[in-house]
Enzyme design. Structure first.
Site, mmCIF file in Angstrom:
data_model
loop_
_atom_site.group_PDB
_atom_site.id
_atom_site.type_symbol
_atom_site.label_atom_id
_atom_site.label_comp_id
_atom_site.label_asym_id
_atom_site.label_seq_id
_atom_site.Cartn_x
_atom_site.Cartn_y
_atom_site.Cartn_z
ATOM 1 N N PHE A 42 0.932 -1.414 0.424
ATOM 2 C CA PHE A 42 -0.024 -0.235 -0.445
ATOM 3 C C PHE A 42 0.668 1.424 0.402
ATOM 4 O O PHE A 42 2.271 0.923 0.876
ATOM 5 C CB PHE A 42 -1.358 -0.461 1.262
ATOM 6 N N GLN A 100 -6.626 15.088 3.438
ATOM 7 C CA GLN A 100 -6.149 14.360 2.178
ATOM 8 C C GLN A 100 -7.036 13.892 0.394
ATOM 9 O O GLN A 100 -8.921 13.692 0.740
ATOM 10 C CB GLN A 100 -5.742 12.376 2.842
ATOM 11 N N HIS A 125 -7.248 11.539 -2.457
ATOM 12 C CA HIS A 125 -6.922 10.328 -2.672
ATOM 13 C C HIS A 125 -6.468 10.852 -4.319
ATOM 14 O O HIS A 125 -7.493 11.376 -5.285
ATOM 15 C CB HIS A 125 -7.711 9.292 -3.248
ATOM 16 N N LEU A 137 -14.202 5.592 -5.581
ATOM 17 C CA LEU A 137 -13.063 5.550 -5.246
ATOM 18 C C LEU A 137 -12.752 4.434 -6.200
ATOM 19 O O LEU A 137 -13.091 3.405 -5.730
ATOM 20 C CB LEU A 137 -12.806 5.343 -4.250
ATOM 21 N N GLU A 173 -6.009 2.063 -3.924
ATOM 22 C CA GLU A 173 -5.132 2.081 -4.052
ATOM 23 C C GLU A 173 -4.722 0.904 -4.238
ATOM 24 O O GLU A 173 -3.057 0.446 -4.680
ATOM 25 C CB GLU A 173 -4.279 2.464 -2.703
ATOM 26 N N ARG A 193 -0.059 9.412 -0.789
ATOM 27 C CA ARG A 193 -1.678 9.653 -1.464
ATOM 28 C C ARG A 193 -0.924 11.892 -1.842
ATOM 29 O O ARG A 193 -1.159 12.116 -2.975
ATOM 30 C CB ARG A 193 -2.454 9.606 -0.744
ATOM 31 N N HIS A 214 -10.716 12.210 0.434
ATOM 32 C CA HIS A 214 -11.062 10.569 0.496
ATOM 33 C C HIS A 214 -10.984 11.510 2.204
ATOM 34 O O HIS A 214 -11.739 10.236 2.302
ATOM 35 C CB HIS A 214 -9.727 10.434 0.046
ATOM 36 N N ARG A 239 -2.263 10.423 6.219
ATOM 37 C CA ARG A 239 -2.806 9.368 6.543
ATOM 38 C C ARG A 239 -2.566 8.289 5.397
ATOM 39 O O ARG A 239 -2.311 8.430 4.618
ATOM 40 C CB ARG A 239 -3.897 8.985 7.147
HETATM 41 C C1 LIG Z 1 -14.516 4.891 -0.500
HETATM 42 C C2 LIG Z 1 -13.693 5.517 1.094
HETATM 43 C C3 LIG Z 1 -12.979 4.073 0.365
HETATM 44 C C4 LIG Z 1 -11.794 3.715 1.667
HETATM 45 N N1 LIG Z 1 -10.929 3.083 2.322
HETATM 46 C C5 LIG Z 1 -10.450 2.059 2.776
HETATM 47 C C6 LIG Z 1 -9.216 0.991 2.970
HETATM 48 O O1 LIG Z 1 -9.413 0.567 2.158
HETATM 49 N N2 LIG Z 1 -8.476 1.235 4.446
HETATM 50 C C7 LIG Z 1 -8.689 1.852 4.793
HETATM 51 O O2 LIG Z 1 -7.781 2.009 6.509
HETATM 52 N N3 LIG Z 1 -9.662 3.347 5.123
HETATM 53 C C8 LIG Z 1 -10.302 3.156 4.061
HETATM 54 N N4 LIG Z 1 -10.901 4.482 4.074
HETATM 55 C C9 LIG Z 1 -10.966 5.418 5.440
HETATM 56 C C10 LIG Z 1 -11.938 5.034 6.484
HETATM 57 O O3 LIG Z 1 -13.398 3.760 5.523
HETATM 58 C C11 LIG Z 1 -12.649 5.600 7.274
HETATM 59 O O4 LIG Z 1 -11.748 7.074 7.665
HETATM 60 C C12 LIG Z 1 -13.304 4.368 8.088
HETATM 61 O O5 LIG Z 1 -14.438 3.547 8.044
HETATM 62 C C13 LIG Z 1 -14.403 5.860 8.849
HETATM 63 O O6 LIG Z 1 -14.950 5.553 9.874
HETATM 64 P P1 LIG Z 1 -16.202 5.566 10.880
HETATM 65 O O7 LIG Z 1 -16.491 5.002 11.962
HETATM 66 O O8 LIG Z 1 -15.196 6.629 12.251
HETATM 67 O O9 LIG Z 1 -17.276 6.895 10.568
HETATM 68 P P2 LIG Z 1 -17.818 5.966 9.137
HETATM 69 O O10 LIG Z 1 -17.614 4.923 9.145
HETATM 70 O O11 LIG Z 1 -17.956 7.354 8.572
HETATM 71 O O12 LIG Z 1 -19.377 6.237 10.515
HETATM 72 C C14 LIG Z 1 -20.023 6.934 10.626
HETATM 73 C C15 LIG Z 1 -21.114 6.680 11.635
HETATM 74 O O13 LIG Z 1 -21.737 8.084 12.249
HETATM 75 C C16 LIG Z 1 -23.068 8.160 12.200
HETATM 76 N N5 LIG Z 1 -23.076 9.822 12.329
HETATM 77 C C17 LIG Z 1 -22.887 10.741 11.420
HETATM 78 N N6 LIG Z 1 -23.568 12.006 11.802
HETATM 79 C C18 LIG Z 1 -24.959 11.274 12.516
HETATM 80 C C19 LIG Z 1 -25.568 12.224 13.278
HETATM 81 N N7 LIG Z 1 -25.503 13.769 13.345
HETATM 82 N N8 LIG Z 1 -26.086 11.670 14.214
HETATM 83 C C20 LIG Z 1 -26.290 10.581 14.009
HETATM 84 N N9 LIG Z 1 -25.325 9.597 13.494
HETATM 85 C C21 LIG Z 1 -24.726 10.318 13.112
HETATM 86 C C22 LIG Z 1 -23.368 7.506 10.697
HETATM 87 O O14 LIG Z 1 -24.932 6.941 10.350
HETATM 88 C C23 LIG Z 1 -22.920 6.669 11.025
HETATM 89 O O15 LIG Z 1 -23.354 5.434 11.675
HETATM 90 C C24 LIG Z 1 -11.484 4.309 2.957
HETATM 91 C C25 LIG Z 1 -12.780 5.420 2.785
HETATM 92 C C26 LIG Z 1 -13.571 5.666 2.127
HETATM 93 C C27 LIG Z 1 -14.349 6.952 1.291
#
Ligand SMILES: Cc1cc2nc3c(=O)[nH]c(=O)nc-3n(C[C@H](O)[C@H](O)[C@H](O)COP(=O)(O)OP(=O)(O)OC[C@H]3O[C@@H](n4cnc5c(N)ncnc54)[C@H](O)[C@@H]3O)c2cc1C
Length: 588
Positions: free
Chosen positions: A120, A234, A236, A246, A249, A289, A357, A392
């Site tokens: 990666f 960031q 991407h 996306l 990578e 990135r 991203h 990151r």
């Molecule tokens: C397309 C994509 C691919 C990625 N691929 C990778 C990868 O391969 N490897 C890697 O390490 N990282 C990757 N990332 C980054 C990583 O996936 C994210 O940083 C991570 O999943 C975020 O997780 P989280 O639990 O912090 O938030 P999220 O999974 O975004 O969850 C947020 C939660 O908060 C809730 N929420 C938000 N606002 C409110 C509100 N006002 N009231 C109630 N609930 C709310 C939502 O309902 C949701 O349940 C990727 C990101 C993207 C966008």
């Protein structure tokens, strides 16, 4: 699992993504008697974590060490991470990944049955665990099904949190709207963990789902918590041009090439190494990135990108990988390209451009997710611990959710035990009053926005996104950011008078979009204020008027607090344990 009539719990977690679910499991495991609530604006499996494709980094085999993972992370961060957090992270990441395996996560494996790992960007060893190119789906599913086994967990699915309740400096719960009915409720707690993910939607081109609007950052900021390192956004390098979807990578880890309009692998011109035919570690397409996104801008300036109706692009070439490998390791990429771009990467070039991203910055926390406000914790992309510093490394975020989600859960549970034993959170007069005030504010919001107005929420959102791309994109300078700051003020003014069309209470997505925009305007203001103050270039923050890194003045975290007249930026030291600042070197 439906919420009971009395909305009071020991811990309320806002967010049902990877960080939120991992925190919930940690609390349930540490004390099964605690009542835990997860408030989520979407059904948990629809959280953005589900869309992660490429994988999750952790030391897997004997040819890799914790120190090497730590060093890659520190150097990738341009020395702005906290090294104590990184040292804990690399050790616990491996433990968490094994734990997920035991909970049933179907990691892809090698022929001999060992866990498979892929290269990666910015990682000098292969250490990214994956489940084909649907890692986030499998990871989130594993956490969700594990969470379902704890009966003490109450879920508020499709509830939108609008405010943190604070009494005497302590966080005491949230106010949330049930989307199906429009009913607002005060949900009391002794402790709240914010796990609401990132805020890519502040920008126009992004890989981020429509729900990634930075709500939790705004909630915490308004409640008095600090946001940290907000200037580091960031990009991407490989998003689809129109949708921003996306292209992982992992395509480049499997040997994909980036070509400019002349079919030339242009990254060889940017100090990222020389072209190799085979996918090998340190190949230039696997640079970090920030560097790859910056190289795109230079290609654009040299006239070597390809014009399309959705703007300039370069090409990602997977054709030489062959159909079998693409079907085995990158099936989702083929699916996305076919469905959203109408091309087949087995035979055709994929048009790509840099798209926003990930947010390196977020709610300031210590190594246990504590924000400095009693009762308030944060984890996941919404938080800034910080292991990511100025940039990151791809695949460090999923393990970050696990490690710091678990830590925040454990710390919140411990805090609850210091808050008396008389059951779930209870209301003081001040908290009750705040809950009532917020309910009235939301009622007023619904009523006032039905007045005729020339300003529309969607128009202001688009204007904000364009302002951010123009003023605080891959390259910035003082003039572009000052223009952005002024424009954001105007948009805030317009927002005050904007109307909405939906007047109902049932799934009023218009009202929710307005509340989200309210938060995004705050977050955007914090990004610009922090970026203006940092007069240097580091990682994802590149200023054409200050092109050099300046460790004397800026080897420090920016911290932004809400003052009576807007954001106030100050600085906090970076923790350096074992790796003194050095040059970031790739491809050599
Ligand atoms: C397309 C994509 C691919 C990625 N691929 C990778 C990868 O391969 N490897 C890697 O390490 N990282 C990757 N990332 C980054 C990583 O996936 C994210 O940083 C991570 O999943 C975020 O997780 P989280 O639990 O912090 O938030 P999220 O999974 O975004 O969850 C947020 C939660 O908060 C809730 N929420 C938000 N606002 C409110 C509100 N006002 N009231 C109630 N609930 C709310 C939502 O309902 C949701 O349940 C990727 C990101 C993207 C966008």
């Amino acid at each position: 699992m439906a919420p009971g009539p009395v909305a009071a719990h020991d811990v309320v977690i806002v967010g049902g993504g990877g960080a939120g679910l991992r925190a919930a499991i940690a609390i349930a495991e540490s004390d099964p008697s605690l009542s835990i609530a997860i408030v989520s604006k979407v059904y948990p499996m629809r959280s953005h974590t589900v869309s992660a494709e490429g994988g999750a980094a952790a030391v897997a085999g004997d040819d890799d060490t914790f120190d090497e993972h730590a060093y890659d992370t520190v150097s990738g961060s341009d020395w702005l991470c906290d090294q104590d957090a990184v040292e804990a992270f690399v050790v616990e990441a491996r433990r968490e990944m094994l734990q997920l395996e035991h909970w049933g996560c179907p990691w892809s494996r090698r022929d001999d049955g060992r866990i498979a790992v892929r290269a990666f960007g910015g990682m000098k060893k292969k250490r990214t665990w994956f489940a084909a190119d649907k890692t986030g789906f499998h990871l989130l599913h594993t956490l969700f099904q594990t969470a379902l086994s704890y009966s003490e967990l109450v879920r508020y699915d499709e509830w939108f949190a609008t405010k943190l309740l604070v009494d005497d400096g302590k966080v005491r719960g949230v106010v949330a709207i049930e989307l199906a009915t429009g009913r607002t409720e005060t949900i009391l707690a002794k402790s709240v963990i914010v796990c609401t993910g990132g805020c890519g939607r502040v920008f126009p081109f992004t890989t981020n789902a429509a729900i990634k609007t930075g709500d939790g950052m705004a909630l915490a900021y308004r409640a008095g918590a600090a946001l940290k390192d907000m200037e580091f956004v960031q990009y991407h390098p490989t998003g689809l041009p129109f949708t921003g979807i996306l292209i992982t990578e992992a395509t480049r880890a499997e040997g994909g090439w980036l070509l400019n309009k002349d079919g030339y692998r242009y990254l060889q011109d940017y100090d990222l190494g020389k072209p190799t035919q085979e996918p090998v570690l340190r190949s230039m397409e696997l640079g970090p990135r920030d560097r790859l996104s910056q190289a795109f801008v230079h290609e654009l300036e040299k006239g070597r990108t390809v014009e399309t109706p959705s703007g300039p692009v370069v090409h990602l070439d997977l054709r030489h990988l062959g159909e079998d490998l693409i079907n085995l390791k990158l099936p989702f990429v083929r699916e996305l390209c076919t469905n959203y771009q109408n091309i087949d990467p087995v035979h055709e070039l994929i048009p790509v451009r840099p798209v926003v991203h990930y947010m390196m910055g977020g709610i300031h926390t210590d190594i246990n997710g504590y924000t400095g406000m009693p009762g308030l914790y944060a984890a996941g992309e919404v938080a800034c611990v910080s292991i990511n510093g100025a940039n990151r490394l791809g695949s460090n975020s999923l393990p970050e959710l696990l490690v710091f989600g678990a830590r925040a859960g454990a710390a919140a549970a411990e805090y609850v035990h210091t808050q008396g034993s008389s059951g779930p959170g209870s209301a003081t007069a001040a908290v009750e009053a705040q809950g009532r005030d917020e309910q009235q504010r939301l009622e007023r919001e619904l009523a006032a926005r039905q007045e005729p107005s020339k300003y529309r929420i969607a128009d202001i959102r688009v204007a904000m996104q364009d302002t951010m791309e123009a003023g605080a994109g891959i390259y910035r300078d003082e003039a572009s950011m000052r223009t952005a700051a002024d424009r954001l003020k105007e948009l805030r003014e317009q927002f005050g008078h904007a109307g909405i069309d939906d007047h109902s209470r049932t799934f009023n997505t218009d009202l929710i979009a307005s509340l989200e925009l309210d938060g995004m305007l705050d977050v955007a203001e914090c990004i610009v204020a922090s970026a203006l103050r940092r007069e240097e270039s580091r990682g994802a923050h590149q200023r054409t008027d200050y092109p050099k890194r300046d460790d004397e003045r800026y080897l420090a975290h920016s911290v932004v607090n809400l003052d009576s007249d807007g954001p106030r930026v100050s600085y906090q030291p970076v923790t350096i344990t074992r790796w003194p600042p050095a040059e970031r070197v790739y491809g050599r």
